[in-house]
Design an enzyme around this catalytic site. Structure first.
Site, PDB file in Angstrom:
ATOM      1  N   THR A 182       3.965   1.716   2.353  1.00 30.58           N
ATOM      2  CA  THR A 182       5.390   1.925   1.856  1.00 30.58           C
ATOM      3  C   THR A 182       6.190   3.305   2.464  1.00 30.58           C
ATOM      4  O   THR A 182       7.174   2.904   2.646  1.00 30.58           O
ATOM      5  CB  THR A 182       5.285   2.317   0.195  1.00 30.58           C
ATOM      6  OG1 THR A 182       4.769   1.068  -0.428  1.00 30.58           O
ATOM      7  CG2 THR A 182       6.664   2.346  -0.356  1.00 30.58           C
ATOM      8  N   GLY A 203       0.912  -1.199   0.174  1.00 37.17           N
ATOM      9  CA  GLY A 203       0.038  -0.016  -0.037  1.00 37.17           C
ATOM     10  C   GLY A 203       0.908   1.182  -0.093  1.00 37.17           C
ATOM     11  O   GLY A 203       2.001   1.457   0.417  1.00 37.17           O
ATOM     12  N   CYS A 204       0.235   2.438  -0.348  1.00 35.52           N
ATOM     13  CA  CYS A 204       0.927   3.431  -0.453  1.00 35.52           C
ATOM     14  C   CYS A 204       1.436   4.043   0.979  1.00 35.52           C
ATOM     15  O   CYS A 204       2.690   4.515   1.085  1.00 35.52           O
ATOM     16  CB  CYS A 204       0.324   4.705  -1.424  1.00 35.52           C
ATOM     17  SG  CYS A 204      -1.507   4.959  -0.580  1.00 35.52           S
ATOM     18  N   TYR A 205       0.559   4.395   1.605  1.00 38.03           N
ATOM     19  CA  TYR A 205       0.946   4.832   3.160  1.00 38.03           C
ATOM     20  C   TYR A 205       1.949   3.434   3.724  1.00 38.03           C
ATOM     21  O   TYR A 205       2.840   4.175   4.538  1.00 38.03           O
ATOM     22  CB  TYR A 205      -0.128   4.788   4.063  1.00 38.03           C
ATOM     23  CG  TYR A 205      -1.244   6.054   3.911  1.00 38.03           C
ATOM     24  CD1 TYR A 205      -0.720   7.226   4.164  1.00 38.03           C
ATOM     25  CD2 TYR A 205      -2.529   5.981   3.681  1.00 38.03           C
ATOM     26  CE1 TYR A 205      -1.520   8.372   4.205  1.00 38.03           C
ATOM     27  CE2 TYR A 205      -3.428   6.959   3.418  1.00 38.03           C
ATOM     28  CZ  TYR A 205      -2.949   8.195   3.872  1.00 38.03           C
ATOM     29  OH  TYR A 205      -3.528   9.514   3.729  1.00 38.03           O
TER      30      TYR A 205
END
Ligand SMILES: NC(=O)c1ccc[n+]([C@@H]2O[C@H](COP(=O)([O-])OP(=O)(O)OC[C@H]3O[C@@H](n4cnc5c(N)ncnc54)[C@H](OP(=O)(O)O)[C@@H]3O)[C@@H](O)[C@H]2O)c1
Length: 337
Positions: free
Chosen positions: A150, A146-148
């Site tokens: 990472t 996921g972006c957060y």
């Protein structure tokens, strides 16, 4: 040349995959799907791809002759598509959360419905090359982070892997609105979120168990993360600020050398004095830093949510899975200003 397909080609991460891969020296985009735009030219819908992608969207993929498929859809879809793709000998990278958690009970708790592919859930490799590079190289199936998650994991992994912090962590993270995908919502509507900053999903965001899982894999610890995401009135970018307690006495120089040891040879993660979203937007780079204050450490991670937080990291994983140079197609700097 390796052939790839993109399921969910019209979405933000699907479009970003196409933007990156259309210039990749060793990868050819063979097909992109969309249910709503099937039969239309890709470059008529995603006009920034004009002159770069000469394809029409199809409703479904013919996996024959494909080396790898990216599934860039909302959660719940990849678990239906993946078994047949793997059965056909096609490697899979899932951009959604379907394969990021390791057990079905935890998946049901955080995603609110049953997981239907327990078989591949346990074999899926978490696609963060800086932590799991060798496993990714051998993987048939990768769960792209996921972006957060990472930005947050890269900010704290060196502290956890060197065993110098307590397990409980407070994370305050902020993301641009493209993180929510192309389907509009009241929260991401400009008059609501523009010129503002909004906390949401306090302590209940689905990236919480993902962050804990990755930190535990590098530390034998039992990380407990209190994670608060915020919506920022920008389109791309995440800054994650993490508050930890040291278990040893250390200086800023000691901390800097721990990060240097972990990331010094990494092509995409850099320890810099002041991490910033602006410096990484448009690139697969992540900037990290950590500073000490009265026995506490404040660690930072900045990424572009659509690149290192999604499609760029997925291409980095695809390069590893397909035996290509890890940086191929993603070796560009951030925007700067
Ligand atoms: N946006 C980010 O920054 C980001 C970062 C990391 C991870 N992710 C994850 O990556 C995935 C894709 O995100 P996104 O932002 O690209 O989403 P998006 O912009 O909403 O795009 C979703 C895509 O999936 C297709 N789709 C939707 N429902 C489908 C279904 N039932 N079957 C087949 N295709 C379907 C849509 O096209 P059609 O409706 O035309 O089929 C569209 O192309 C999500 O799971 C998201 O959580 C997103």
């Amino acid at each position: 040349m390796k052939n790839i397909g993109i399921i969910g080609g019209t979405g933000y991460t699907g479009g970003e995959l196409a933007r990156i891969l259309c210039k990749h020296p060793d990868i050819e985009i063979a097909a992109m799907t969309s249910r709503q735009n099937a039969g239309k030219k890709v470059s008529d819908v995603q006009t920034y791809l004009k002159g770069y992608v000469d394809l029409e969207y199809t409703e479904a993929l013919n996996a024959k002759d494909m080396d790898l498929v990216f599934v860039a859809t909302p959660h719940g879809i990849a678990m239906k598509e993946t078994p047949a793709l793997l059965e056909a000998g096609v490697k899979v990278i899932d951009m959604s959360g379907d394969y990021r958690l390791k057990d079905i009970a935890s998946y049901k708790k955080w995603y609110g419905h049953d997981h239907t592919d327990a078989k591949h859930l346990k074999d899926a490799v978490y696609g963060m090359p800086e932590l799991f590079r060798n496993d990714i190289k051998k993987a048939e199936m990768v769960a792209n982070p996921g972006c957060y998650a990472t930005a947050t994991i890269l900010a704290m992994a060196p502290l956890f892997s060197s065993g110098i912090v307590k397990n409980d962590v407070i994370v305050d993270a902020k993301s641009g609105t493209s993180g929510a995908g192309m389907v509009p919502s009241a929260r991401t509507h400009h008059p609501f979120c523009g010129e503002s900053i909004i906390p949401y999903s306090v302590g209940t965001h689905r990236h919480t168990p993902e962050i804990e899982g990755a930190l535990n894999s590098v530390s034998k610890g039992n990380a407990e993360v209190l994670f608060t995401p915020h919506l920022l009135p920008i389109v791309r970018g995440i800054l994650s600020t993490c508050y930890l307690t040291l278990t040893i006495e250390a200086t800023d120089d000691d901390i800097a050398s721990i990060y240097e040891k972990k990331y010094g040879n990494e092509p995409f993660v850099h320890f810099v004095d002041e991490p910033s979203i602006r410096a990484v937007v448009g690139s697969n780079h992540c900037q990290v830093n950590a500073k000490i204050f009265n026995g506490k450490v404040v660690a930072f991670g900045a990424i572009d949510n659509l690149v290192k937080g999604a499609s760029g990291q997925a291409v980095q994983c695809a390069n590893l899975m397909l035996g290509l140079k890890e940086t191929s197609g993603i070796d560009v700097p951030g925007m700067g200003v």
